[in-house]
Design a protein around this motif. Structure first.
Motif, PDB file in Angstrom:
ATOM      1  N   HIS A 118       0.837  -1.201   0.000  1.00 11.18           N
ATOM      2  CA  HIS A 118       0.000   0.000   0.000  1.00 11.18           C
ATOM      3  C   HIS A 118       0.877   1.259   0.000  1.00 11.18           C
ATOM      4  CE1 HIS A 118      -3.553  -2.486   0.706  1.00 11.18           C
ATOM      5  NE2 HIS A 118      -2.854  -3.132   1.619  1.00 11.18           N
ATOM      6  N   ARG A 119       1.990   1.180  -0.729  1.00 13.12           N
ATOM      7  CA  ARG A 119       2.989   2.241  -0.681  1.00 13.12           C
ATOM      8  C   ARG A 119       2.450   3.629  -1.018  1.00 13.12           C
ATOM      9  NH1 ARG A 119       7.341   2.720   2.328  1.00 13.12           N
ATOM     10  NH2 ARG A 119       9.256   3.222   1.251  1.00 13.12           N
ATOM     11  N   PRO A 120       1.653   3.816  -2.080  1.00 14.21           N
ATOM     12  CA  PRO A 120       1.218   5.175  -2.415  1.00 14.21           C
ATOM     13  C   PRO A 120       0.501   5.888  -1.266  1.00 14.21           C
ATOM     14  CG  PRO A 120       0.756   3.695  -4.227  1.00 14.21           C
ATOM     15  CD  PRO A 120       1.168   2.834  -3.065  1.00 14.21           C
ATOM     16  N   ILE A 121      -0.247   5.133  -0.456  1.00 11.94           N
ATOM     17  CA  ILE A 121      -0.962   5.736   0.669  1.00 11.94           C
ATOM     18  C   ILE A 121      -0.087   5.752   1.921  1.00 11.94           C
ATOM     19  CG2 ILE A 121      -3.071   5.636   2.062  1.00 11.94           C
ATOM     20  CD1 ILE A 121      -3.463   6.230  -0.934  1.00 11.94           C
ATOM     21  N   ALA A 122       0.708   4.700   2.113  1.00  9.88           N
ATOM     22  CA  ALA A 122       1.574   4.636   3.299  1.00  9.88           C
ATOM     23  C   ALA A 122       2.570   5.786   3.339  1.00  9.88           C
ATOM     24  CB  ALA A 122       2.318   3.302   3.326  1.00  9.88           C
ATOM     25  N   LEU A 123       2.964   6.316   2.184  1.00  5.90           N
ATOM     26  CA  LEU A 123       3.911   7.424   2.135  1.00  5.90           C
ATOM     27  C   LEU A 123       3.396   8.672   2.848  1.00  5.90           C
ATOM     28  CD1 LEU A 123       5.206   7.118  -1.541  1.00  5.90           C
ATOM     29  CD2 LEU A 123       6.559   6.796   0.533  1.00  5.90           C
ATOM     30  N   ARG A 124       2.106   8.729   3.113  1.00  6.47           N
ATOM     31  CA  ARG A 124       1.534   9.885   3.806  1.00  6.47           C
ATOM     32  C   ARG A 124       1.762   9.834   5.321  1.00  6.47           C
ATOM     33  NH1 ARG A 124      -4.328  10.886   0.772  1.00  6.47           N
ATOM     34  NH2 ARG A 124      -3.532  10.811  -1.364  1.00  6.47           N
ATOM     35  N   GLN A 125       2.199   8.691   5.825  1.00  5.52           N
ATOM     36  CA  GLN A 125       2.450   8.575   7.258  1.00  5.52           C
ATOM     37  C   GLN A 125       3.650   9.438   7.643  1.00  5.52           C
ATOM     38  OE1 GLN A 125       4.806   6.904   9.364  1.00  5.52           O
ATOM     39  NE2 GLN A 125       3.532   6.953  11.198  1.00  5.52           N
ATOM     40  N   ARG A 126       3.570  10.106   8.773  1.00  3.68           N
ATOM     41  CA  ARG A 126       4.547  11.145   9.109  1.00  3.68           C
ATOM     42  C   ARG A 126       5.980  10.633   9.208  1.00  3.68           C
ATOM     43  NH1 ARG A 126       3.370  14.339  14.170  1.00  3.68           N
ATOM     44  NH2 ARG A 126       4.865  15.807  13.243  1.00  3.68           N
ATOM     45  N   LYS A 127       6.182   9.461   9.801  1.00  5.13           N
ATOM     46  CA  LYS A 127       7.548   8.962   9.919  1.00  5.13           C
ATOM     47  C   LYS A 127       8.123   8.556   8.567  1.00  5.13           C
ATOM     48  CE  LYS A 127       7.858   7.592  14.754  1.00  5.13           C
ATOM     49  NZ  LYS A 127       8.257   6.530  15.700  1.00  5.13           N
ATOM     50  N   ILE A 128       7.266   8.010   7.710  1.00  6.59           N
ATOM     51  CA  ILE A 128       7.730   7.669   6.365  1.00  6.59           C
ATOM     52  C   ILE A 128       8.020   8.945   5.582  1.00  6.59           C
ATOM     53  CG2 ILE A 128       7.121   6.536   4.200  1.00  6.59           C
ATOM     54  CD1 ILE A 128       5.536   4.505   5.788  1.00  6.59           C
ATOM     55  N   GLN A 129       7.153   9.950   5.727  1.00  6.19           N
ATOM     56  CA  GLN A 129       7.424  11.257   5.112  1.00  6.19           C
ATOM     57  C   GLN A 129       8.787  11.776   5.551  1.00  6.19           C
ATOM     58  OE1 GLN A 129       4.532  14.397   5.614  1.00  6.19           O
ATOM     59  NE2 GLN A 129       2.850  12.940   5.593  1.00  6.19           N
ATOM     60  N   ALA A 130       9.076  11.659   6.844  1.00 10.94           N
ATOM     61  CA  ALA A 130      10.324  12.203   7.395  1.00 10.94           C
ATOM     62  C   ALA A 130      11.542  11.566   6.729  1.00 10.94           C
ATOM     63  CB  ALA A 130      10.362  11.987   8.899  1.00 10.94           C
ATOM     64  N   VAL A 131      11.472  10.250   6.477  1.00  3.14           N
ATOM     65  CA  VAL A 131      12.600   9.557   5.836  1.00  3.14           C
ATOM     66  C   VAL A 131      12.919  10.199   4.494  1.00  3.14           C
ATOM     67  CG1 VAL A 131      13.316   7.389   4.753  1.00  3.14           C
ATOM     68  CG2 VAL A 131      12.219   7.361   7.006  1.00  3.14           C
ATOM     69  N   PHE A 132      11.877  10.478   3.712  1.00  2.06           N
ATOM     70  CA  PHE A 132      12.127  10.957   2.358  1.00  2.06           C
ATOM     71  C   PHE A 132      12.380  12.462   2.290  1.00  2.06           C
ATOM     72  CE2 PHE A 132      10.073   6.846   1.836  1.00  2.06           C
ATOM     73  CZ  PHE A 132      11.076   6.229   1.085  1.00  2.06           C
ATOM     74  N   LYS A 133      11.941  13.206   3.301  1.00  2.00           N
ATOM     75  CA  LYS A 133      12.361  14.603   3.397  1.00  2.00           C
ATOM     76  C   LYS A 133      13.852  14.669   3.708  1.00  2.00           C
ATOM     77  CE  LYS A 133       7.936  16.699   4.701  1.00  2.00           C
ATOM     78  NZ  LYS A 133       7.167  17.380   5.775  1.00  2.00           N
ATOM     79  N   ILE A 134      14.301  13.798   4.608  1.00  2.00           N
ATOM     80  CA  ILE A 134      15.724  13.731   4.929  1.00  2.00           C
ATOM     81  C   ILE A 134      16.519  13.284   3.702  1.00  2.00           C
ATOM     82  CG2 ILE A 134      17.426  12.423   6.260  1.00  2.00           C
ATOM     83  CD1 ILE A 134      15.411  12.507   8.608  1.00  2.00           C
ATOM     84  N   GLN A 135      16.000  12.312   2.973  1.00  2.00           N
ATOM     85  CA  GLN A 135      16.683  11.839   1.775  1.00  2.00           C
ATOM     86  C   GLN A 135      16.841  12.964   0.746  1.00  2.00           C
ATOM     87  OE1 GLN A 135      14.964   8.877  -1.271  1.00  2.00           O
ATOM     88  NE2 GLN A 135      16.308   7.600   0.002  1.00  2.00           N
ATOM     89  N   ALA A 136      15.803  13.774   0.578  1.00  2.00           N
ATOM     90  CA  ALA A 136      15.883  14.903  -0.354  1.00  2.00           C
ATOM     91  C   ALA A 136      16.962  15.891   0.075  1.00  2.00           C
ATOM     92  CB  ALA A 136      14.527  15.597  -0.442  1.00  2.00           C
ATOM     93  N   GLU A 137      17.088  16.109   1.379  1.00  2.00           N
ATOM     94  CA  GLU A 137      18.125  17.026   1.871  1.00  2.00           C
ATOM     95  C   GLU A 137      19.518  16.431   1.718  1.00  2.00           C
ATOM     96  OE1 GLU A 137      17.997  20.131   2.664  1.00  2.00           O
ATOM     97  OE2 GLU A 137      15.834  20.268   2.405  1.00  2.00           O
TER      98      GLU A 137
END
Length: 601
Positions: A118-137
């Protein structure tokens, strides 16, 4: 009225503002109702005391898109500086379907396979969001460092190429208008070409590796940070740039992602600017591991995962950093372009950088003359004719040069101490998935799913078998007793891991015998060890003792001891500790179609 983001609310106290976002969740406390709205900067709490306004949202599910006008007031909650009261709510997109995954909760209580399903929806979870915000930085920091501090030029290499970029067989073929092309394993050859143009170059490039690897740190598609430089005085200058790059990235994350780092539990690695990364040779690394553990791997050609972890513990304990360089690797273990050491041709001027127990970077000096490069290609059993464009640069003058590559997803996983590299890939591809989607193939996960598929296969083959339910049986002797079979008829399924390839194999032997690891090594052409029970649970959804001898359902190369073939009956657990199947051995072998040899002692 202009939209205000959640991060800006504290600048608008006692003002009426417009906010827009997704409904995250609703909760009631006494007579008040609280709506949590999510926007790109975080969460907003809206206090609803008007029944008419609450009626607009009470039937909605998380994900509904809302527009709200209300007054900003200071919040009494510790994690909020402001909240909105007296809201007027407009429902822009009503959602009434229950989401397939509880992304709106602080924690996702689901296994990784379910999350990825369920990746497209799971990406909205805050901790998962945080991983990819950090990855972008991380990506932003890398570009800042390379462009501003190293004075390197970014390049953009092709992904569809005419031959394997690093040799070997682990590449994907694609049909290119009737010709066979491959997807690039790395942009290694192209960044060396660009050294002849700009001296110092860097990139973030996709890579594709056709490795049938099920480990927690391998993907078939990912992104690679690349760097290459020419005209160094000593090849260790590459290590200096690598070290400064890592320290710059960590410092940048602390400056830009403190909220996300805190949300993830403050697990970011330690790489203090004032502490040099220790540097040890491969031989010294093996000696350190031996002295600290008593385990002797000093004659092995590579470092085991356990050795990598121990070396990082050594670096942390003795130096206060999570990172350690290992240099001077054997030439036989490095790519064809690795520069052989001038004093000892059996060693190469190359390094790995280990971080928090995992190798995150490989690099070093490259061969830089035409004759040397042809020699390197031929030593690896490849044809120089397939590298014509690449070899041309060495006919026209290449300086001493070298560089490194580090995978974005593995770097993210390691920096944040995640358990699985798939957590650090938005839409991971591996032998079971393409861009996050499960491959529609006969690969099964979980005890019940595997049990069901085994029974389906047996029924489809129209063979006789007996499916039994009984109490859990912790030993082979217990299993034989409850099934009414002999120990010799029991089939013990064992999952192994190759020490070099990290590939999993399944070996199946009579339950009264022991596995001969030398015979196993001869069969698979590498030494193996038993896979950890927790890895088996995570990767296959199975408990040791309940593993069935149907390795093909797990996408594993499957071997049977020849004594299974000679036994009239076979009995085995079919995915669960409390369920067994008894059937004719010849039917079992016909259905599984394993490789057969002598693997017991």
């Amino acid at each position: 009225m202009e939209r205000v983001l959640s991060s800006e609310l504290n600048h608008h106290l006692e003002q009426t503002v417009l906010v827009r976002g997704w409904l995250n969740n609703l909760r009631a406390i006494g007579k008040l109702n609280f709506l949590i709205l999510r926007d790109r900067k975080g969460l907003i709490q809206i206090v609803i005391n008007d029944k008419e306004e609450f009626n607009k949202v009470k039937e909605l599910q998380p994900g509904a898109v809302l527009q709200i006008v209300g007054k900003v007031t200071a919040s009494t909650e510790a994690n909020l500086t402001a909240e909105i009261i007296d809201p007027k709510i407009e429902v822009e997109v009503p959602i009434k379907e229950v989401p397939p995954i509880e992304f709106y909760k602080p924690e996702l209580h689901a296994d990784l396979e379910f999350v990825l399903d369920h990746r497209p929806i799971a990406l909205r979870q805050r901790k998962i969001q945080a991983v990819f915000k950090i990855q972008a930085e991380l990506v932003h920091a890398y570009r800042l460092f390379m462009h501003d501090l190293v004075d390197a030029v970014e390049y953009f290499a092709p992904n569809i190429i005419g031959a394997s970029s690093e040799g070997g067989a682990e590449f994907f073929n694609v049909d290119y208008f009737g010709y066979t092309a491959t997807l690039a394993q790395s942009s290694q050859l192209y960044k060396q070409i660009m050294v002849g143009v700009n001296e110092r170059v860097y990139a973030l490039m996709p890579f594709f590796r056709a490795e049938n690897s099920q480990t927690t740190r391998h993907l078939t598609e990912g992104k690679q940070f690349e760097f290459e430089m020419g005209f160094f005085k000593h090849w260790h200058e590459i290590l200096d740039i690598q070290e400064n790059c890592i320290k710059f990235m960590v410092k940048h994350l602390h400056a830009t992602c403190e909220k996300e780092i805190t949300l993830l539990g403050n697990t970011l690695i330690d790489a203090p600017s004032s502490v040099p990364f220790p540097r040890v040779t491969f031989k010294e690394a093996q000696q350190i591991y031996f002295e600290r553990t008593g385990l002797d791997e000093r004659n092995e050609p590579d470092l085991s995962p356990a050795a990598e972890r121990e070396l990082c513990s050594y670096a942390k304990e003795k130096f206060g950093t999570d990172l350690i360089f290992v240099t001077d690797w054997k030439t036989s273990k490095r790519p064809f372009y690795a520069y052989p050491n001038d004093q000892n041709k059996e060693l190469s001027d190359t390094f790995d950088l280990l971080c928090a127990g995992t190798e995150i970077t490989s690099g070093g000096a490259r061969r830089h003359t035409y004759d040397s490069m042809v020699e390197g290609i031929e030593m690896k059993g490849m044809d120089p004719a397939n590298f014509t464009d690449y070899l041309s640069i060495f006919k026209q003058g290449m300086p001493p040069h070298g560089g490194f590559g580090m995978g974005l997803e593995r770097l993210t996983m390691t920096f944040l101490r995640l358990k699985n590299i798939r957590e650090a890939s938005l839409f991971p591809s591996d032998p079971k998935r393409i861009a996050g989607n499960r491959i529609k193939a006969k690969i099964f996960f979980g005890s019940e799913n595997i049990r069901n598929e085994i029974i389906r296969l047996l029924k489809h083959a129209d063979v006789e078998f007996k499916h039994m339910t009984h109490e859990p049986t912790p030993t082979s002797e217990d299993s034989a007793a409850v099934r009414g079979t002999t120990l010799q008829e029991g089939v013990k399924a064992i999952i192994l891991r190759g020490k070099n390839s990290k590939k999993n194999y399944q070996f199946n032997i009579p339950s009264h015998l022991k596995l001969d690891m030398k015979a196993v090594a001869d069969a698979v052409q590498e030494k193996c060890e038993f896979e950890a029970p927790e890895v088996i649970k995570e990767r296959f959804g199975l408990t040791v003792g309940g593993i069935p001898p149907f390795g093909q359902l797990l996408n594993l190369e499957t071997f049977y001891d020849d004594q299974v073939k000679t036994s009239p009956r076979s009995a085995f657990n079919c995915g669960l500790l409390n369920e067994s199947i008894v059937m004719n051995s010849k039917d079992l072998i016909a259905i599984v179609n394993p490789k057969i040899g002598h693997f017991t002692k």
